[in-house]
Design a protein around this motif. Structure first.
Motif, PDB file in Angstrom:
ATOM      1  N   ARG A   4       0.834  -1.205   0.000  1.00  0.00           N
ATOM      2  CA  ARG A   4       0.000   0.000   0.000  1.00  0.00           C
ATOM      3  C   ARG A   4       0.872   1.260   0.000  1.00  0.00           C
ATOM      4  NH1 ARG A   4      -2.760  -3.465   3.518  1.00  0.00           N
ATOM      5  NH2 ARG A   4      -4.836  -4.084   2.780  1.00  0.00           N
ATOM      6  N   GLN A   5       1.981   1.205   0.749  1.00  0.00           N
ATOM      7  CA  GLN A   5       2.895   2.352   0.766  1.00  0.00           C
ATOM      8  C   GLN A   5       3.497   2.582  -0.621  1.00  0.00           C
ATOM      9  OE1 GLN A   5       5.030   0.555   4.186  1.00  0.00           O
ATOM     10  NE2 GLN A   5       5.154   2.650   4.966  1.00  0.00           N
TER      11      GLN A   5
ATOM     12  N   THR B  54       2.235   1.728  -3.570  1.00  0.00           N
ATOM     13  CA  THR B  54       1.205   2.253  -4.478  1.00  0.00           C
ATOM     14  C   THR B  54       0.910   3.720  -4.191  1.00  0.00           C
ATOM     15  OG1 THR B  54       0.207   0.053  -4.644  1.00  0.00           O
ATOM     16  CG2 THR B  54      -1.143   1.923  -5.330  1.00  0.00           C
ATOM     17  N   ALA B  55       0.849   4.060  -2.898  1.00  0.00           N
ATOM     18  CA  ALA B  55       0.577   5.448  -2.532  1.00  0.00           C
ATOM     19  C   ALA B  55       1.702   6.375  -2.988  1.00  0.00           C
ATOM     20  CB  ALA B  55       0.386   5.562  -1.022  1.00  0.00           C
ATOM     21  N   THR B  56       2.945   5.885  -2.938  1.00  0.00           N
ATOM     22  CA  THR B  56       4.096   6.704  -3.314  1.00  0.00           C
ATOM     23  C   THR B  56       4.223   6.862  -4.820  1.00  0.00           C
ATOM     24  OG1 THR B  56       5.309   5.997  -1.339  1.00  0.00           O
ATOM     25  CG2 THR B  56       6.616   6.936  -3.133  1.00  0.00           C
TER      26      THR B  56
ATOM     27  N   SER C  65       0.983  -0.300  -8.440  1.00  0.00           N
ATOM     28  CA  SER C  65       1.245  -1.407  -7.530  1.00  0.00           C
ATOM     29  C   SER C  65       2.650  -1.948  -7.786  1.00  0.00           C
ATOM     30  CB  SER C  65       0.220  -2.528  -7.738  1.00  0.00           C
ATOM     31  OG  SER C  65       0.441  -3.159  -8.983  1.00  0.00           O
TER      32      SER C  65
END
Length: 293
Positions: A45-46, A48-50, A54
Motif C-alpha cells: 500500500r505504501q 502504491t501510494a508513493t 502497484s
C-alpha cells in the motif's frame, strides 16, 4: 519531518534500485518489503501510494521496458529468451501481452517499432520513477575540462522526436556493421534544437560515434564530422539518462550565469558512458558537455 521524509524516500529508492538490479529474479513481496525495511502487510500500500502503481504493475512495466529495448536494439537475443527474461513462461504469453500493450507483435516491433504507443505505455513507469529520481544539481557537480577534438561519424535525426527510436535502431545496426562497438568507440549525441521545440518538425539531433576509420555508409546517410576540442563545463548524470533536459537546463539557466563563463559557438552535447539495458537503468551514465570560450 524533513529528515523523516528523506529517510522514507531513501528506503523506497532502495526498492527501485533493487528491482532494477534483480529483474531476472523472483521479486516477491517478502523480499521487497525487507529491502525497504517495512512490514510486508503495509509495504504494497505504501508503494502504491508513493508511486501510483502497484509493486506488481511496476515490475511488469520495468521488465517489459527492458524487453522492448532488447527487441529493438539487441537483435542477437532471441524473442524466446527475451520473453523468459521478462517473466513469461512461454513466448505466446509474452506475445499476447506485448501486442495488448503496444499494438504490435514482438517480431513486428523488432523489425519496425511503432514508438508512439511505446512512449504512451511507459508514461506511468516514467512518472513513478521521476517521483524519487529527480536530481538537484549544484556547482560541485560541474567540472571544467579541456577536451580534445574528436572525429566522429554522424547520423542525423531531423523531425518528429517520436520517430527518434527508429533512427537510433538504424544507427546501432550501421555501427555494428562498421565494427564500431561502444566499448571501443565512444557514443555522442549533439543537440541542435530544444528537446521539445514549438514544432516537432524542428527537432534536431546528431547521433555520433567517435572513429578515425574511413567511413563506409553501407546504404545509410552517414557523414564525417568533428566534435571540437576546448574548454567545457561537464555535468555527469547517473540514472534516468533518457531525459537529460533537467541537467541541460541547470547548466544553462543556473550554472552558466553564476559562473562568469561564456558559452562557445557549438551546441551542448553528451557522451553516453554506459547504457540501459547493458546496465540496470539506475546505473546508466551520461556526461553532458557545455562548450565554453
Amino acid at each position: 519531518m524533513k529528515a523523516a521524509l528523506q529517510n522514507y524516500h531513501a528506503r523506497m529508492q532502495r526498492v527501485l534500485d533493487h528491482i532494477d538490479r534483480h529483474l531476472d529474479d523472483d521479486l516477491d513481496l517478502d523480499a521487497l518489503s525487507s529491502v525497504a525495511a517495512y512490514s510486508k502487510y503495509h509495504f504494497h500500500r505504501q508503494f502504491t501510494a508513493t508511486f501510483g502503481l502497484s509493486v506488481h504493475r511496476y515490475i511488469q512495466l520495468a521488465r517489459m521496458k527492458r524487453a522492448s529495448y532488447r527487441l529493438a536494439y539487441r537483435d542477437a537475443q532471441s524473442i524466446t529468451d527475451i520473453a523468459m527474461d521478462a517473466g513469461y513462461d512461454a513466448p505466446d504469453a509474452f506475445a499476447r501481452a506485448f501486442r495488448q500493450r503496444f499494438g504490435q507483435s514482438p517480431s513486428s516491433f523488432r523489425k519496425s517499432p511503432d514508438w508512439e504507443p511505446w512512449l504512451a505505455a511507459f508514461g506511468p513507469l516514467d512518472t513513478a520513477r521521476s517521483k524519487l529520481m529527480q536530481r538537484t544539481f549544484t556547482t560541485d557537480d560541474v567540472t571544467i575540462r579541456d577536451v580534445p577534438p574528436t572525429r566522429v561519424a554522424i547520423m542525423e535525426h531531423r523531425g518528429d522526436p517520436t520517430t527518434l527510436g527508429a533512427t537510433i535502431q538504424r544507427f546501432i545496426a550501421w555501427r555494428k556493421a562498421a565494427g564500431l562497438h561502444p566499448k571501443t568507440s565512444p557514443t555522442f549525441n549533439v543537440w541542435r534544437s530544444e528537446r521539445c521545440p514549438a514544432s516537432a518538425a524542428d527537432y534536431s539531433v546528431d547521433l555520433c560515434v567517435g572513429t578515425d576509420q574511413p567511413i563506409k555508409a553501407n546504404g545509410e546517410q552517414i557523414k564525417a564530422g568533428e566534435i571540437p576540442g576546448g574548454r567545457c563545463a561537464v555535468l555527469r548524470v547517473v540514472g534516468n539518462t533518457d531525459n537529460l533536459e533537467p541537467a541541460a537546463l541547470y547548466l544553462y539557466r543556473d550554472w552558466l550565469p553564476a559562473s562568469g563563463e561564456e558559452a562557445r559557438d557549438f551546441p551542448i552535447y553528451c557522451q553516453r558512458i554506459s547504457f540501459f539495458p547493458e546496465v540496470p537503468e539506475h546505473e546508466a551514465v551520461a556526461e553532458l558537455f557545455l562548450p565554453l570560450k
